[in-house]
Design a protein around this motif. Structure first.
Motif, short mmCIF file in Angstrom:
data_model
loop_
_atom_site.label_atom_id
_atom_site.label_comp_id
_atom_site.label_asym_id
_atom_site.label_seq_id
_atom_site.Cartn_x
_atom_site.Cartn_y
_atom_site.Cartn_z
N UNK A 1 44.76 59.02 21.37
CA UNK A 1 45.90 59.91 21.54
C UNK A 1 46.27 60.11 22.99
N UNK A 2 45.26 60.31 23.84
CA UNK A 2 45.53 60.49 25.27
C UNK A 2 46.05 59.20 25.88
N UNK A 3 45.46 58.07 25.48
CA UNK A 3 45.93 56.78 26.00
C UNK A 3 47.37 56.52 25.58
N UNK A 4 47.71 56.94 24.35
CA UNK A 4 49.09 56.77 23.87
C UNK A 4 50.05 57.62 24.67
N UNK A 5 49.66 58.87 24.96
CA UNK A 5 50.50 59.74 25.78
C UNK A 5 50.68 59.17 27.18
N UNK B 1 35.53 65.13 24.72
CA UNK B 1 35.73 64.99 26.16
C UNK B 1 35.34 63.59 26.63
N UNK B 2 34.36 62.99 25.95
CA UNK B 2 34.05 61.59 26.25
C UNK B 2 35.26 60.73 25.88
N UNK B 3 35.85 61.03 24.72
CA UNK B 3 37.05 60.31 24.30
C UNK B 3 38.20 60.50 25.28
N UNK B 4 38.33 61.71 25.82
CA UNK B 4 39.40 61.97 26.79
C UNK B 4 39.21 61.11 28.03
N UNK C 1 45.65 50.89 27.13
CA UNK C 1 46.37 50.92 25.85
C UNK C 1 45.61 51.76 24.83
N UNK C 2 46.31 52.31 23.83
CA UNK C 2 45.64 53.05 22.75
C UNK C 2 44.64 52.18 21.98
N UNK C 3 44.96 50.89 21.83
CA UNK C 3 44.06 49.99 21.11
C UNK C 3 42.72 49.87 21.83
N UNK C 4 42.78 49.76 23.15
CA UNK C 4 41.56 49.67 23.94
C UNK C 4 40.77 50.98 23.86
N UNK D 1 40.73 53.05 21.29
CA UNK D 1 40.09 53.11 19.97
C UNK D 1 38.82 52.27 19.95
N UNK D 2 38.91 51.04 20.47
CA UNK D 2 37.73 50.17 20.50
C UNK D 2 36.65 50.74 21.40
N UNK D 3 37.06 51.21 22.58
CA UNK D 3 36.09 51.78 23.50
C UNK D 3 35.47 53.07 22.99
N UNK D 4 36.21 53.79 22.13
CA UNK D 4 35.68 55.04 21.59
C UNK D 4 34.72 54.84 20.44
N UNK D 5 34.74 53.65 19.82
CA UNK D 5 33.88 53.39 18.66
C UNK D 5 32.66 52.54 18.99
N UNK D 6 32.78 51.65 19.96
CA UNK D 6 31.74 50.65 20.17
C UNK D 6 30.39 51.27 20.51
#
Length: 287
Positions: free
Chosen positions: A100-104, A176-179, A187-190, A192-197
């Motif tokens: 969400x933050x990356x998309x913004x 906050x790690x996600x932020x 990019x938002x795609x990156x 999402x991947x970085x937030x899950x791996x």
């Protein structure tokens, strides 16, 4: 309003200070994000599908196969499992926060916020608070699903609520790690991947889905010092889901001996560290 410098350049207005103003700005941003979520119900719907699938799959596919304290009773495994599923759900919301933050950032919305006289950390705080509200709604629905498949809490309502608050505190800390991830990628795609791996090894090398007694010795130490494990163990204790014949700790790790306190300490440390890093990253990208 924006100001004009001596060289004729338009500069962003100075943010207003004060804790009260910072809280007010954060709540305004949180409200904006909640309105956006309400207008896109798919966000909440898709956020529910994965944890519900995990509940059903683990309960009915693995429930009679995994031994808990020497017993393969499916009901015993349901009570062992659910604290882990709840914890996994609140931490996996990290990917959504980062995306969400990356998309913004990608759409230029963050640049618009920077042009306003608002507290610098309010944009991130508001976003994480909105994500916390969404996670709370997800947990409420998931708890209903857990009750339907046979999970039960055996403590009073006060302790059960504290158990869920402990889980939500960890989820807020991880947001906050996600932020920070969302601010660090393009990019938002990156995001999402970085937030899950990194979440998959964190959640599976833990006491969430199986007892650590069956793990290799070195993984037992990793699992029992894992902040995720401390929260799961603390939630089980508050829910009254502690398992008979399953030791509190295999390695004697302090977090497993005091899981509730350890979970709170871990969450506070994560918030303090990653909020500082995320706000600093936000300010640097605004420079």
């Amino acid at each position: 309003m924006s100001a004009v410098s001596e060289t004729g350049e338009i500069t962003a207005p100075m943010p207003r200070g004060g804790v009260t103003q910072s809280v007010r700005d954060s709540l305004v941003v949180a409200q904006r994000n909640l309105i956006r979520m309400a207008r896109i119900p798919e966000i909440l719907l898709f956020g529910l599908i994965q944890p519900v699938m995990f509940v059903v799959l683990f309960t009915y596919v693995f429930g009679g196969s995994i031994s808990i304290g020497g017993s393969t009773d499916p009901q015993l495994y349901k009570e062992f499992l659910m604290a882990g599923i709840f914890a996994q759900t609140v931490t996996f919301a990290t990917a959504g926060a980062g995306a969400g933050i990356a998309d913004d950032m990608h759409k230029g919305l963050i640049d618009r916020f920077r042009s306003l006289p608002m507290a610098r950390g309010a944009v991130l705080t508001g976003r994480t608070l909105a994500d916390l509200v969404q996670t709370t709604l997800t947990i409420i629905v998931l708890a209903g699903v857990a009750l339907l498949v046979g999970w039960r809490a055996h403590e009073n309502i006060g302790k059960v609520i504290c158990g869920f608050l402990l889980l939500l505190l960890l989820g807020y800390a991880f947001s906050w790690i996600g932020a920070l991830i969302g601010l660090s990628v393009r990019t938002p795609e990156a995001a999402t991947s970085g937030g899950l791996i990194w979440l998959f090894p964190l959640t599976f090398i833990s006491n969430a889905f199986v007892p650590v007694t069956g793990m290799p010795s070195f993984l037992q130490h990793v699992a029992e010092w894992n902040p995720f494990s401390a929260t799961v163990a603390g939630a089980r204790e508050l829910f009254g889901n502690k398992m008979p014949n399953v030791p509190q700790s295999v390695t004697g790790a302090w977090p497993m001996e005091h899981p509730i306190l350890a979970s709170v300490i871990w969450s506070v440390i994560i918030i303090a560290v990653f909020r500082t890093l995320a706000v600093r990253k936000y300010r640097q990208s605004a420079a």
